[in-house]
Motif scaffolding. Structure first.
Motif, short mmCIF file in Angstrom:
data_model
loop_
_atom_site.label_atom_id
_atom_site.label_comp_id
_atom_site.label_asym_id
_atom_site.label_seq_id
_atom_site.Cartn_x
_atom_site.Cartn_y
_atom_site.Cartn_z
N GLY A 106 0.81 -1.20 0.00
CA GLY A 106 0.00 0.00 0.00
C GLY A 106 0.85 1.26 0.00
O GLY A 106 2.06 1.21 0.23
N PRO A 107 0.22 2.40 -0.26
CA PRO A 107 0.95 3.67 -0.33
C PRO A 107 1.10 4.34 1.03
O PRO A 107 0.37 4.06 1.98
N VAL A 108 2.08 5.23 1.08
CA VAL A 108 2.29 6.13 2.21
C VAL A 108 2.00 7.54 1.72
O VAL A 108 2.47 7.94 0.65
N MET A 109 1.22 8.29 2.50
CA MET A 109 0.86 9.66 2.11
C MET A 109 1.04 10.59 3.30
O MET A 109 0.80 10.19 4.44
N VAL A 110 1.47 11.82 3.03
CA VAL A 110 1.65 12.82 4.08
C VAL A 110 0.99 14.11 3.63
O VAL A 110 1.25 14.59 2.52
N TYR A 111 0.15 14.66 4.49
CA TYR A 111 -0.59 15.89 4.22
C TYR A 111 -0.28 16.95 5.27
O TYR A 111 0.20 16.65 6.36
N MET A 112 -0.60 18.19 4.92
CA MET A 112 -0.61 19.28 5.88
C MET A 112 -1.89 20.09 5.70
O MET A 112 -2.55 20.02 4.65
N ALA A 113 -2.26 20.85 6.72
CA ALA A 113 -3.41 21.76 6.65
C ALA A 113 -3.11 22.97 7.50
O ALA A 113 -2.64 22.83 8.64
N LYS A 114 -3.38 24.14 6.96
CA LYS A 114 -3.13 25.38 7.71
C LYS A 114 -4.33 25.70 8.60
O LYS A 114 -5.49 25.58 8.17
N CYS A 115 -4.05 26.11 9.81
CA CYS A 115 -5.10 26.52 10.74
C CYS A 115 -5.27 28.03 10.66
O CYS A 115 -4.28 28.77 10.58
N SER A 116 -6.51 28.49 10.69
CA SER A 116 -6.75 29.94 10.61
C SER A 116 -6.35 30.65 11.89
O SER A 116 -6.03 31.83 11.89
#
Length: 248
Positions: A106-116
């Protein structure tokens, strides 16, 4: 007799948790700029725990791509007074460590998200996530080839990612996710989130098709989500789900 019954129950719970740990799991710690941060300890009360990681309560996978807790796992809550955020410069590397992990397909994924504002007060399902790293089928065919998850296992159950060097400073989540696809047509998502304070002079921010919500970023009809790898023994390509990687 009551003591024996209680003892058997205690041992049974312990064995069940050990079996879960042996077959499933999640991120148990991070190395950031030379500092190690303990992850949340699943199956334990959040009271008294101190971590940059959000709460996750079970080693079990999420099997529904539309699950309400897909953003940061069950239940994704902040730890109150124990919730930390790690300070890290844009361009730096982050290594996530997983518990001993048996799945290699299976794949490995890395995300980010900015907080307001502060990430501690953010609801992770309302954020817009962008992918900063991914790897899937490295070589070979679907059921027998080398996968990113196999590389993670062979590298001491760890995965190292660089934060885009031009990313604007601010508070962010980082979301590490494994998608185990060794079970025919039954995806197993393992996401966990940590809180960061990114520093630097960059000003770049992703937009448009780079941004997704969780749930909403994946669909059961995606070719890389609901897949029977064993019915395609000679296929040598795999489509990683989600948006394209944003590199700043």
């Amino acid at each position: 007799m009551k003591f024996l019954t209680a003892l058997v129950a205690t041992v049974t719970v312990a064995l069940n948790q050990a079996n879960l740990a042996a077959s499933h799991g999640g991120v148990i710690g991070y190395s950031i700029a030379g500092t190690y941060y303990q992850g949340f300890k699943a199956y334990n009360t959040p009271v008294g725990q101190v971590s940059i990681q959000r709460e996750w309560d079970t080693y079990d996978p999420i099997t529904d791509p539309n699950s309400s807790v897909l953003s940061c796992n069950t239940n994704g809550a902040n730890l109150g007074s124990g919730q930390l955020s790690a300070t890290v410069a844009a361009g730096s590397q982050i290594t996530a460590y997983w518990n001993p992990w048996p799945h290699t397909i299976g794949p490995v994924m890395v995300y980010m998200a900015k907080c307001s504002g502060t990430c501690t007060s953010a609801s992770t399902s309302s954020l817009s996530w962008f992918k900063i790293d991914q790897a899937g089928l490295i070589s070979g065919a679907l059921p027998t080839g080398t996968w990113a998850m196999g590389q993670l296992v062979s590298n001491n159950n760890s995965w190292t990612t660089s934060i885009p060097s031009t990313l604007a400073a601010g508070e962010y989540f980082i979301r590490h996710e494994l998608l185990a696809i060794h079970t025919s047509n039954q995806p197993q998502f393992y996401p966990e989130c940590g809180q960061l304070k990114v520093t630097g002079s960059g000003s770049a921010q992703p937009s448009g098709s780079y941004l997704v919500k969780f749930p909403g970023g994946y669909h059961a009809s995606d070719p890389g989500v609901t897949i029977d790898i064993y019915s395609q023994p000679t296929v040598t390509n795999y489509t990683i789900p989600g948006p394209a990687v944003w590199r700043g």
